[in-house]
Design an enzyme around this catalytic site. Sequence first.
Site, PDB file in Angstrom:
ATOM      1  N   ASN A   9       0.857  -1.191   0.000  1.00 58.76           N
ATOM      2  CA  ASN A   9       0.000   0.000   0.000  1.00 58.76           C
ATOM      3  C   ASN A   9       0.899   1.250   0.000  1.00 58.76           C
ATOM      4  O   ASN A   9       1.683   1.464   0.926  1.00 58.76           O
ATOM      5  CB  ASN A   9      -0.905  -0.031   1.236  1.00 58.76           C
ATOM      6  N   HIS A  12       0.840   6.352   1.564  1.00 48.40           N
ATOM      7  CA  HIS A  12       1.562   7.366   2.342  1.00 48.40           C
ATOM      8  C   HIS A  12       2.706   8.033   1.588  1.00 48.40           C
ATOM      9  O   HIS A  12       3.257   9.029   2.048  1.00 48.40           O
ATOM     10  CB  HIS A  12       1.976   6.795   3.695  1.00 48.40           C
ATOM     11  N   HIS A  45      -5.692   3.497  -1.880  1.00 51.52           N
ATOM     12  CA  HIS A  45      -7.029   3.821  -1.375  1.00 51.52           C
ATOM     13  C   HIS A  45      -7.424   5.192  -1.918  1.00 51.52           C
ATOM     14  O   HIS A  45      -6.802   6.195  -1.574  1.00 51.52           O
ATOM     15  CB  HIS A  45      -6.974   3.835   0.164  1.00 51.52           C
ATOM     16  N   ARG A  47      -9.671   7.794  -1.401  1.00 51.85           N
ATOM     17  CA  ARG A  47     -10.645   8.249  -0.398  1.00 51.85           C
ATOM     18  C   ARG A  47     -11.535   9.328  -0.983  1.00 51.85           C
ATOM     19  O   ARG A  47     -11.128  10.075  -1.869  1.00 51.85           O
ATOM     20  CB  ARG A  47      -9.913   8.800   0.835  1.00 51.85           C
ATOM     21  N   ARG A  51      -7.413  12.668   0.391  1.00 46.42           N
ATOM     22  CA  ARG A  51      -6.356  13.216   1.255  1.00 46.42           C
ATOM     23  C   ARG A  51      -4.956  12.759   0.848  1.00 46.42           C
ATOM     24  O   ARG A  51      -3.974  13.354   1.220  1.00 46.42           O
ATOM     25  CB  ARG A  51      -6.621  12.886   2.717  1.00 46.42           C
ATOM     26  N   GLU A  72      -8.613   0.166  -2.955  1.00 51.66           N
ATOM     27  CA  GLU A  72      -9.454   0.263  -1.753  1.00 51.66           C
ATOM     28  C   GLU A  72     -10.387   1.452  -1.907  1.00 51.66           C
ATOM     29  O   GLU A  72      -9.957   2.526  -2.343  1.00 51.66           O
ATOM     30  CB  GLU A  72      -8.597   0.471  -0.510  1.00 51.66           C
ATOM     31  N   THR A 103      -8.339   3.698   8.244  1.00 53.75           N
ATOM     32  CA  THR A 103      -9.565   2.900   8.225  1.00 53.75           C
ATOM     33  C   THR A 103      -9.694   2.182   9.571  1.00 53.75           C
ATOM     34  O   THR A 103      -9.050   1.167   9.811  1.00 53.75           O
ATOM     35  CB  THR A 103      -9.525   1.893   7.052  1.00 53.75           C
ATOM     36  N   GLU A 153     -11.123  -9.307   3.465  1.00 58.08           N
ATOM     37  CA  GLU A 153      -9.833  -8.956   4.056  1.00 58.08           C
ATOM     38  C   GLU A 153     -10.102  -8.728   5.537  1.00 58.08           C
ATOM     39  O   GLU A 153     -10.915  -7.862   5.898  1.00 58.08           O
ATOM     40  CB  GLU A 153      -9.244  -7.696   3.406  1.00 58.08           C
ATOM     41  N   HIS A 192      -3.692  -4.401   7.984  1.00 58.93           N
ATOM     42  CA  HIS A 192      -3.808  -3.207   8.834  1.00 58.93           C
ATOM     43  C   HIS A 192      -2.920  -3.326  10.068  1.00 58.93           C
ATOM     44  O   HIS A 192      -3.083  -4.248  10.855  1.00 58.93           O
ATOM     45  CB  HIS A 192      -5.247  -2.890   9.271  1.00 58.93           C
TER      46      HIS A 192
HETATM   47  N1  PXP Z   1      -5.904  -3.044   4.156  1.00 60.27           N
HETATM   48  C1  PXP Z   1      -6.869  -2.094   4.120  1.00 60.27           C
HETATM   49  C2  PXP Z   1      -8.216  -2.480   3.629  1.00 60.27           C
HETATM   50  C3  PXP Z   1      -6.591  -0.769   4.513  1.00 60.27           C
HETATM   51  O1  PXP Z   1      -7.575   0.151   4.475  1.00 60.27           O
HETATM   52  C4  PXP Z   1      -5.283  -0.437   4.919  1.00 60.27           C
HETATM   53  C5  PXP Z   1      -4.964   0.975   5.289  1.00 60.27           C
HETATM   54  O2  PXP Z   1      -5.110   1.796   4.184  1.00 60.27           O
HETATM   55  C6  PXP Z   1      -4.316  -1.453   4.916  1.00 60.27           C
HETATM   56  C7  PXP Z   1      -4.657  -2.751   4.549  1.00 60.27           C
HETATM   57  C8  PXP Z   1      -2.887  -1.179   5.263  1.00 60.27           C
HETATM   58  O3  PXP Z   1      -2.774  -0.800   6.617  1.00 60.27           O
HETATM   59  P1  PXP Z   1      -1.382  -0.268   7.131  1.00 60.27           P
HETATM   60  O4  PXP Z   1      -1.099   1.010   6.409  1.00 60.27           O
HETATM   61  O5  PXP Z   1      -1.601  -0.093   8.593  1.00 60.27           O
HETATM   62  O6  PXP Z   1      -0.355  -1.312   6.807  1.00 60.27           O
END
Ligand code: PXP
Length: 238
Positions: A9, A12, A45, A47, A51, A72, A103, A153, A192
């Site tokens: 992901n 960031h 993601h 959003r 953001r 996402e 999330t 998930e 997550h």
């Molecule tokens: N899976 C989903 C569905 C999420 O919304 C997120 C956060 O965007 C993640 C995984 C990844 O989480 P983290 O950034 O804490 O690794």
Amino acid sequence: MPKLLLGVNIDHIATIREARKGIEPDPLAAALIAERFGADLITIHLREDRRHINDDDVYKIKKAISIPLNLEMAPVDEIVKIALDVKPYKVTLVPERREEVTTEGGLDVRTHLKAISTVNRQFKKAGIIVSLFIEADMDQILASKESGAECIEIHTGSYSNASSASQKKELERIKKAVKYANEIGLIVHAGHGLNNDNVKAIAEIEGVEELNIGHSIISDAVLRGLGDAIRSMKENMV
Ligand code: PXP
């Protein structure tokens, strides 16, 4: 046992870009690095408040990468329309609240079963896999199956954030959820809050096919790369 896939992901990277509302760092460049270094999927993601990742990022990344895109998104009309146009390999439906920093919980599939089933049908018709981001809760798993989704998930936040005393209990809860989901024919992913210290126990759960990890990988990358970045700047100053 099938290979456990890693969805990287890169939201960031866009968070850092948006700190200056500029053009760097570029999430597309990050997606290509992730692909080069073994990511099995790119996860982003989009959003509603944009953001971090924006519409342009989604289209550019989808076009440039050779590995599957996992988008996402909240199951809302505006984003559904974009996703149907982008045609990612998979969408992961997540709950979204504007005031949250990330999330924070899973989707309440039971309460919104009708609406989620309708969205699922739209994606299915377009040949896009649907995954639902839910808590490790038996009724949410059953509702996910009833909604027509192929995948879930499991939100690992409560495991990742648990004190060492309660982490074992959270892990057991996830293991039971995975077993039940597999038994009723769902493919199971998880994510997550996973990091280098807590990932192994989740990766070892039989029946989990994919992990989606973002924050800890990007945090690690920033610190690992800082020395090199300072060296470059010093070289450019002479
Ligand atoms: N899976 C989903 C569905 C999420 O919304 C997120 C956060 O965007 C993640 C995984 C990844 O989480 P983290 O950034 O804490 O690794």
